[in-house]
Scaffold this active site. Sequence first.
Site, mmCIF file in Angstrom:
data_model
loop_
_atom_site.group_PDB
_atom_site.id
_atom_site.type_symbol
_atom_site.label_atom_id
_atom_site.label_comp_id
_atom_site.label_asym_id
_atom_site.label_seq_id
_atom_site.Cartn_x
_atom_site.Cartn_y
_atom_site.Cartn_z
ATOM 1 N N CYS A 128 0.871 -1.180 0.000
ATOM 2 C CA CYS A 128 0.000 0.000 0.000
ATOM 3 C C CYS A 128 0.905 1.226 0.000
ATOM 4 C CB CYS A 128 -0.862 -0.024 1.262
ATOM 5 S SG CYS A 128 -1.828 1.473 1.528
ATOM 6 N N CYS A 242 -0.691 3.730 -6.329
ATOM 7 C CA CYS A 242 -1.636 3.189 -5.348
ATOM 8 C C CYS A 242 -1.889 1.776 -5.825
ATOM 9 C CB CYS A 242 -2.938 3.986 -5.343
ATOM 10 S SG CYS A 242 -4.256 3.186 -4.405
HETATM 11 N N1 DGL Z 1 -3.968 0.678 -1.726
HETATM 12 C C1 DGL Z 1 -3.629 1.870 -1.042
HETATM 13 C C2 DGL Z 1 -2.409 2.512 -1.684
HETATM 14 O O1 DGL Z 1 -1.630 1.857 -2.336
HETATM 15 C C3 DGL Z 1 -4.636 2.946 -0.810
HETATM 16 C C4 DGL Z 1 -6.063 2.661 -0.635
HETATM 17 C C5 DGL Z 1 -6.754 3.513 0.388
HETATM 18 O O2 DGL Z 1 -6.981 4.728 0.165
HETATM 19 O O3 DGL Z 1 -7.051 2.950 1.425
HETATM 20 O O4 DGL Z 1 -2.188 3.688 -1.527
#
Ligand code: DGL
Length: 317
Positions: A128, A242
């Site tokens: 993430c 993301c």
């Molecule tokens: N998957 C997360 C990232 O890579 C973000 C998702 C969220 O906003 O919770 O930033």
Amino acid sequence: RPRSGLRSYRSAQHTPQNRKPFEPSLSKPRTFFYRPKWKHGHSTSAGHTELDQPAQDSPILLFDSGVGGLTVLGELRDLLPQAPVIYAADMAGLPYGAKSEAEIAARVAGLLGRMAERYQPRLICIACNTASTIALGMVRDVLETPIVGTVPAIKPAAKMTRTGVIGLLGTEATMRQAYVDELEREFVGDCTLLRYGANNLVALGEAKLRGESVDVDDVARAAAGLVLQNHGERLDTVILACTHFPLLEDELRQAFGEGVAFIHGAEGIARRIVSLTDGQDFARSAPDFAVGTGELADFQRLAPAFARYGIDDLRAF
Ligand code: DGL
């Protein structure tokens, strides 16, 4: 009347011999609240010492706020199919992109500490960008487990672009991090980097994996702020910073049209995991599973998506 416990605490704090000058402590803590339990008595063909060896069934823990980390799991399955994996999703905290730094850091460090103790992973991947750009340093300070983070692919994008205009698409929280400023300073050179926090793409990625239909127009609207900036018309390379966004790569391609290439870090992260676990033995003692915070019924709506990545067991954390 104060309770005796409280009174004795107070008097202990205030006796002159216990009074110490205030010393701010910003250095690394000397004790860790979690140490992985390595298995001893084993040596490997790669020449590693026995102290390097975790138990064969010690998993790799992949962590995200939701299903974004599945993009990393997909790449990891190709490279290390034999590795036991636990996928952890902080569904109760989703979306991270709209939260404050303090809230994200506290959630991520707290959850990963508990998960490290419970599951004894050999390695944790924070799959993430939002959690990594905010909390990676803090998590590394408190856990001895090796941690792989997720870094926006600014360096390779700067090599790819022909027009010299690169787009960075992530969550709002990621876009404002000093970590991203550093990468920009170091690698962007003469190119122009346009940033845009597209929080709505996270919800669209989650919806797609729940089996809902996702409209290209909605994806285009969520990302439009990237091209509607000065120099936006010359954009030819977009970094998906993301882990949810590669789930929408088909829709993003249609939305941006021809002439725009996309790049993300999933494969590089998987390769990093392979290199950090080089020489370790892997064997599953039970099928892989996923844990989610929040309502189990909501999490289980994602079961078909997890099944495509070889995970059939979804549990509450
Ligand atoms: N998957 C997360 C990232 O890579 C973000 C998702 C969220 O906003 O919770 O930033």
